[in-house]
Design a protein around this motif. Structure first.
Motif, PDB file in Angstrom:
ATOM      1  N   ASP A 140       0.824  -1.214   0.000  1.00 31.13           N
ATOM      2  CA  ASP A 140       0.000   0.000   0.000  1.00 31.13           C
ATOM      3  C   ASP A 140       0.855   1.260   0.000  1.00 31.13           C
ATOM      4  O   ASP A 140       0.331   2.371  -0.050  1.00 31.13           O
ATOM      5  CB  ASP A 140      -0.957   0.008   1.199  1.00 31.13           C
ATOM      6  N   ASP A 141       2.187   1.091   0.051  1.00 29.44           N
ATOM      7  CA  ASP A 141       3.125   2.210  -0.047  1.00 29.44           C
ATOM      8  C   ASP A 141       3.562   2.330  -1.506  1.00 29.44           C
ATOM      9  O   ASP A 141       4.257   1.450  -2.019  1.00 29.44           O
ATOM     10  CB  ASP A 141       4.340   1.955   0.851  1.00 29.44           C
ATOM     11  N   PRO A 142       3.157   3.396  -2.210  1.00 25.52           N
ATOM     12  CA  PRO A 142       3.495   3.507  -3.642  1.00 25.52           C
ATOM     13  C   PRO A 142       4.993   3.570  -3.900  1.00 25.52           C
ATOM     14  O   PRO A 142       5.439   3.243  -5.008  1.00 25.52           O
ATOM     15  CB  PRO A 142       2.789   4.793  -4.083  1.00 25.52           C
ATOM     16  N   ARG A 216      -5.040   0.978  -3.175  1.00 21.84           N
ATOM     17  CA  ARG A 216      -5.469   0.927  -4.569  1.00 21.84           C
ATOM     18  C   ARG A 216      -4.372   1.335  -5.547  1.00 21.84           C
ATOM     19  O   ARG A 216      -4.436   0.990  -6.731  1.00 21.84           O
ATOM     20  CB  ARG A 216      -6.681   1.841  -4.791  1.00 21.84           C
ATOM     21  N   LEU A 217      -3.366   2.058  -5.081  1.00 19.19           N
ATOM     22  CA  LEU A 217      -2.377   2.616  -6.004  1.00 19.19           C
ATOM     23  C   LEU A 217      -1.548   1.547  -6.703  1.00 19.19           C
ATOM     24  O   LEU A 217      -1.102   1.746  -7.834  1.00 19.19           O
ATOM     25  CB  LEU A 217      -1.454   3.585  -5.261  1.00 19.19           C
ATOM     26  N   TRP A 218      -1.335   0.398  -6.049  1.00 17.28           N
ATOM     27  CA  TRP A 218      -0.507  -0.634  -6.672  1.00 17.28           C
ATOM     28  C   TRP A 218      -1.102  -1.111  -7.985  1.00 17.28           C
ATOM     29  O   TRP A 218      -0.373  -1.547  -8.882  1.00 17.28           O
ATOM     30  CB  TRP A 218      -0.303  -1.817  -5.724  1.00 17.28           C
ATOM     31  N   MET A 219      -2.435  -1.020  -8.131  1.00 23.37           N
ATOM     32  CA  MET A 219      -3.080  -1.496  -9.352  1.00 23.37           C
ATOM     33  C   MET A 219      -2.656  -0.700 -10.576  1.00 23.37           C
ATOM     34  O   MET A 219      -2.704  -1.202 -11.700  1.00 23.37           O
ATOM     35  CB  MET A 219      -4.602  -1.432  -9.192  1.00 23.37           C
ATOM     36  N   SER A 220      -2.202   0.538 -10.354  1.00 23.63           N
ATOM     37  CA  SER A 220      -1.777   1.356 -11.488  1.00 23.63           C
ATOM     38  C   SER A 220      -0.466   0.865 -12.087  1.00 23.63           C
ATOM     39  O   SER A 220      -0.078   1.303 -13.182  1.00 23.63           O
ATOM     40  CB  SER A 220      -1.631   2.825 -11.061  1.00 23.63           C
ATOM     41  N   VAL A 256      -0.653   3.954 -23.743  1.00 29.97           N
ATOM     42  CA  VAL A 256      -1.625   3.343 -22.839  1.00 29.97           C
ATOM     43  C   VAL A 256      -0.959   2.796 -21.573  1.00 29.97           C
ATOM     44  O   VAL A 256      -1.388   3.087 -20.448  1.00 29.97           O
ATOM     45  CB  VAL A 256      -2.394   2.215 -23.557  1.00 29.97           C
ATOM     46  N   GLY A 257       0.110   2.006 -21.759  1.00 36.01           N
ATOM     47  CA  GLY A 257       0.706   1.313 -20.631  1.00 36.01           C
ATOM     48  C   GLY A 257       1.599   2.170 -19.764  1.00 36.01           C
ATOM     49  O   GLY A 257       1.792   1.888 -18.578  1.00 36.01           O
ATOM     50  N   LEU A 258       2.166   3.237 -20.336  1.00 34.98           N
ATOM     51  CA  LEU A 258       3.086   4.093 -19.588  1.00 34.98           C
ATOM     52  C   LEU A 258       2.488   5.469 -19.331  1.00 34.98           C
ATOM     53  O   LEU A 258       2.455   5.949 -18.198  1.00 34.98           O
ATOM     54  CB  LEU A 258       4.405   4.233 -20.360  1.00 34.98           C
ATOM     55  N   GLY A 259       1.989   6.104 -20.383  1.00 38.15           N
ATOM     56  CA  GLY A 259       1.516   7.474 -20.261  1.00 38.15           C
ATOM     57  C   GLY A 259       0.339   7.641 -19.321  1.00 38.15           C
ATOM     58  O   GLY A 259       0.352   8.505 -18.433  1.00 38.15           O
ATOM     59  N   ILE A 260      -0.692   6.805 -19.488  1.00 33.90           N
ATOM     60  CA  ILE A 260      -1.903   6.963 -18.674  1.00 33.90           C
ATOM     61  C   ILE A 260      -1.636   6.710 -17.193  1.00 33.90           C
ATOM     62  O   ILE A 260      -2.044   7.525 -16.343  1.00 33.90           O
ATOM     63  CB  ILE A 260      -3.029   6.052 -19.215  1.00 33.90           C
ATOM     64  N   PRO A 261      -0.955   5.616 -16.812  1.00 34.33           N
ATOM     65  CA  PRO A 261      -0.672   5.430 -15.372  1.00 34.33           C
ATOM     66  C   PRO A 261       0.163   6.558 -14.765  1.00 34.33           C
ATOM     67  O   PRO A 261      -0.080   6.967 -13.624  1.00 34.33           O
ATOM     68  CB  PRO A 261       0.081   4.092 -15.330  1.00 34.33           C
ATOM     69  N   ILE A 262       1.143   7.067 -15.514  1.00 27.47           N
ATOM     70  CA  ILE A 262       1.972   8.144 -14.950  1.00 27.47           C
ATOM     71  C   ILE A 262       1.151   9.417 -14.792  1.00 27.47           C
ATOM     72  O   ILE A 262       1.302  10.144 -13.792  1.00 27.47           O
ATOM     73  CB  ILE A 262       3.220   8.388 -15.822  1.00 27.47           C
ATOM     74  N   PHE A 263       0.252   9.699 -15.739  1.00 27.70           N
ATOM     75  CA  PHE A 263      -0.621  10.862 -15.579  1.00 27.70           C
ATOM     76  C   PHE A 263      -1.487  10.707 -14.327  1.00 27.70           C
ATOM     77  O   PHE A 263      -1.757  11.680 -13.620  1.00 27.70           O
ATOM     78  CB  PHE A 263      -1.507  11.043 -16.820  1.00 27.70           C
ATOM     79  N   PHE A 264      -1.924   9.493 -14.062  1.00 29.06           N
ATOM     80  CA  PHE A 264      -2.706   9.228 -12.853  1.00 29.06           C
ATOM     81  C   PHE A 264      -1.909   9.589 -11.608  1.00 29.06           C
ATOM     82  O   PHE A 264      -2.408  10.261 -10.696  1.00 29.06           O
ATOM     83  CB  PHE A 264      -3.114   7.751 -12.828  1.00 29.06           C
ATOM     84  N   HIS A 265      -0.643   9.171 -11.554  1.00 25.72           N
ATOM     85  CA  HIS A 265       0.196   9.483 -10.394  1.00 25.72           C
ATOM     86  C   HIS A 265       0.557  10.959 -10.343  1.00 25.72           C
ATOM     87  O   HIS A 265       0.689  11.529  -9.247  1.00 25.72           O
ATOM     88  CB  HIS A 265       1.457   8.614 -10.414  1.00 25.72           C
ATOM     89  N   MET A 266       0.742  11.592 -11.515  1.00 29.58           N
ATOM     90  CA  MET A 266       0.974  13.038 -11.533  1.00 29.58           C
ATOM     91  C   MET A 266      -0.169  13.772 -10.849  1.00 29.58           C
ATOM     92  O   MET A 266       0.048  14.673 -10.024  1.00 29.58           O
ATOM     93  CB  MET A 266       1.123  13.538 -12.976  1.00 29.58           C
ATOM     94  N   PHE A 267      -1.393  13.392 -11.197  1.00 28.36           N
ATOM     95  CA  PHE A 267      -2.570  14.021 -10.593  1.00 28.36           C
ATOM     96  C   PHE A 267      -2.577  13.808  -9.083  1.00 28.36           C
ATOM     97  O   PHE A 267      -2.847  14.724  -8.294  1.00 28.36           O
ATOM     98  CB  PHE A 267      -3.839  13.433 -11.213  1.00 28.36           C
ATOM     99  N   TYR A 268      -2.258  12.594  -8.660  1.00 26.10           N
ATOM    100  CA  TYR A 268      -2.252  12.252  -7.238  1.00 26.10           C
ATOM    101  C   TYR A 268      -1.190  13.060  -6.488  1.00 26.10           C
ATOM    102  O   TYR A 268      -1.431  13.551  -5.380  1.00 26.10           O
ATOM    103  CB  TYR A 268      -1.996  10.752  -7.082  1.00 26.10           C
ATOM    104  N   VAL A 269      -0.013  13.213  -7.109  1.00 30.76           N
ATOM    105  CA  VAL A 269       1.065  13.975  -6.478  1.00 30.76           C
ATOM    106  C   VAL A 269       0.708  15.453  -6.410  1.00 30.76           C
ATOM    107  O   VAL A 269       0.867  16.102  -5.365  1.00 30.76           O
ATOM    108  CB  VAL A 269       2.390  13.773  -7.243  1.00 30.76           C
ATOM    109  N   VAL A 270       0.218  16.015  -7.526  1.00 34.81           N
ATOM    110  CA  VAL A 270      -0.132  17.445  -7.562  1.00 34.81           C
ATOM    111  C   VAL A 270      -1.235  17.743  -6.553  1.00 34.81           C
ATOM    112  O   VAL A 270      -1.212  18.789  -5.874  1.00 34.81           O
ATOM    113  CB  VAL A 270      -0.565  17.853  -8.991  1.00 34.81           C
ATOM    114  N   ARG A 271      -2.192  16.843  -6.432  1.00 33.89           N
ATOM    115  CA  ARG A 271      -3.295  17.050  -5.497  1.00 33.89           C
ATOM    116  C   ARG A 271      -2.791  17.156  -4.056  1.00 33.89           C
ATOM    117  O   ARG A 271      -3.366  17.867  -3.225  1.00 33.89           O
ATOM    118  CB  ARG A 271      -4.297  15.898  -5.605  1.00 33.89           C
ATOM    119  N   ASN A 272      -1.704  16.442  -3.769  1.00 33.20           N
ATOM    120  CA  ASN A 272      -1.158  16.462  -2.405  1.00 33.20           C
ATOM    121  C   ASN A 272      -0.045  17.491  -2.228  1.00 33.20           C
ATOM    122  O   ASN A 272       0.433  17.690  -1.105  1.00 33.20           O
ATOM    123  CB  ASN A 272      -0.622  15.074  -2.040  1.00 33.20           C
ATOM    124  N   LEU A 273       0.385  18.124  -3.318  1.00 34.50           N
ATOM    125  CA  LEU A 273       1.485  19.090  -3.251  1.00 34.50           C
ATOM    126  C   LEU A 273       0.942  20.487  -2.973  1.00 34.50           C
ATOM    127  O   LEU A 273       1.014  21.394  -3.801  1.00 34.50           O
ATOM    128  CB  LEU A 273       2.275  19.075  -4.571  1.00 34.50           C
TER     129      LEU A 273
END
Length: 428
Positions: A140-142, A216-220, A256-273
């Motif tokens: 559960d630790d990304p 849930r983050l590991w699924m990305s 699909v396999g690289l760009g979309i998951p990284i955008f997901f994490h970008m959003f998650y990081v920015v939301r917490n920054l």
């Protein structure tokens, strides 16, 4: 052992940065005539292989040693000797330079020996940590799930290399041979970089005081492994790994396999920054790293051809990781006791110089590429277009700023290390 990998990574970055300076100046208007055309391609090889491949993979092995410590006696000496041989063959201008993608090659025994030693060390290091990585994948630790992904992908990269070697064809067709050899494993390398980038973003976010844990983050990271497996099969599915069908397949895999998951994490990081402060090291560096990656990816999604827009794209993605690792290095040096405290003024200046310089460099390459300026080409004799020349001057300015920032970082690491060693010796 962590520190030794760190020093190998930093020295590789420094020497690779020196080669980068030579490459950029060799295609900057007004000074390009000072550099011999033939050596341009040897310098380009040294830059890419040391500042990108050796630096990033050495730092990756440092991170593996932090999270999955092992007693290793052969991997570091093998990797170090390999890096030295790669650098020497580039510096001495040995062999025929082949400007293929992912691992520019010098057709010379010294270069092949160096590359073979380095990657043997890398894959052995991954194999030794496979069991722990599989166990950590669903953490559960990304930070852990992302780093474990990089270990598994590294062994998929080895499998892809073996299959690619069977489909590489005739070595006499030099460019096509090495392009086929590196195409699939080179693409998987970018997935490795993506997982390490996410790991480093979360490390920096944690250093701003924002810890993140989620079941849930590991699924990305599942798409990373899924498309890693698919890319490994490229040489098996297609008779030619660099056929049009194979290229389209790998482009879709990236998107699909690289760009979309990284955008997901970008959003998650920015939301917490938040709140974002540009006067503190970690949030500033994290923001610039996110910006560099965003620039690189937007260029790719906007459509690129075989011109300077290609290096504009990948320099955005790669230097995003380079800047993040530079910043993490300040924390590591403090953690190891090399630094008593991090100088805010120095570290911020270094990050701004490197980050802003790379933004200008990317924009210069992109604008020149819009007008069809070719990649991997010496000088500026191919054009008299004022727009292209102006864009290349912007690239040259960005290079100068980024090189200053890179040199500051390397010298600071060396100075701090020597001062710490001298202090420790005097305390005995």
């Amino acid at each position: 052992m962590e520190r030794w990998w760190f020093y190998l990574a930093v020295l590789s970055l420094g020497v690779g940065g020196f080669f980068a300076f030579l490459v950029a100046m060799a295609r900057t208007p007004g000074v390009e005539h000072l550099f011999p055309p033939g050596y341009f391609y040897h310098a380009l090889t040294g830059h890419v292989d040391l500042a990108i491949v050796v630096f990033l993979l050495s730092f990756t092995m440092l991170l593996w040693n932090q999270y999955y410590p092992k007693e290793e006696k052969v991997t570091f000496p093998l990797a170090s000797l390999g890096a030295v041989l790669i650098g020497m063959s580039s510096l001495l201008g040995l062999g025929l330079p082949v400007s293929n993608n992912y691992l520019p090659t010098l057709v010379h025994p010294l270069f092949f020996t160096g590359a073979g030693l380095f990657f043997t060390a890398f894959w052995l290091s991954a194999f030794l940590r496979l069991k722990e990585a599989i166990a950590d994948f669903r953490s559960d630790d990304p930070k852990r799930s992302s780093l474990s992904t990089s270990v598994i992908l590294s062994l998929l990269m080895l499998v892809a290399f073996v299959f690619s070697s069977l489909r590489a064809g005739d070595p006499a067709e030099v460019y096509r041979f090495y392009e086929r050899l590196y195409w699939a494993p080179g693409h998987i390398h970018q997935f490795i970089n993506g997982s390490v980038l996410i790991h480093t973003w979360y490390r920096l976010l944690y250093l701003t005081g924002k810890g993140v844990r989620s079941s849930r983050l590991w699924m990305s990271f599942v798409p990373f492994l899924l498309f890693g497996v698919l890319l490994t099969s490229v040489p098996l599915v297609f008779s030619d790994p660099i056929s049009r069908d194979a290229i389209v397949f790998t482009e879709i895999s990236y998107a699909v396999g690289l760009g979309i998951p990284i955008f997901f994490h970008m959003f998650y990081v920015v939301r917490n920054l938040r709140p974002l402060s540009f006067t503190h090291l970690y949030p500033t560096a994290l923001f610039i790293s996110l910006l560099l990656y965003f620039l690189g990816v937007i260029i790719a999604y906007g459509g690129i051809k075989a011109d300077l827009r290609v290096p504009a794209h990948y320099h955005g993605a790669v230097t995003s990781l380079t800047l993040a690792l530079m910043t993490l290095s300040y924390h590591l040096m403090q953690e190891w006791g090399i630094l008593r405290r991090i100088s805010r003024s120095f570290s911020l200046t270094q990050v701004y110089l490197y980050g802003v310089g790379m933004v200008l460099f990317i924009l210069g390459l992109y604008l020149a590429g819009l007008k069809g300026a070719p990649r991997k080409t010496y000088g500026t004799a191919y054009t008299q277009d004022p727009f292209v020349l102006g864009a290349l001057l912007l690239m040259g300015l960005g290079t100068l700023l980024a090189v200053i920032g890179g040199v500051m970082f390397v010298l600071y690491v060396l100075k701090s290390t020597l001062s710490h060693a001298r202090f420790s010796y005097n305390q005995r």
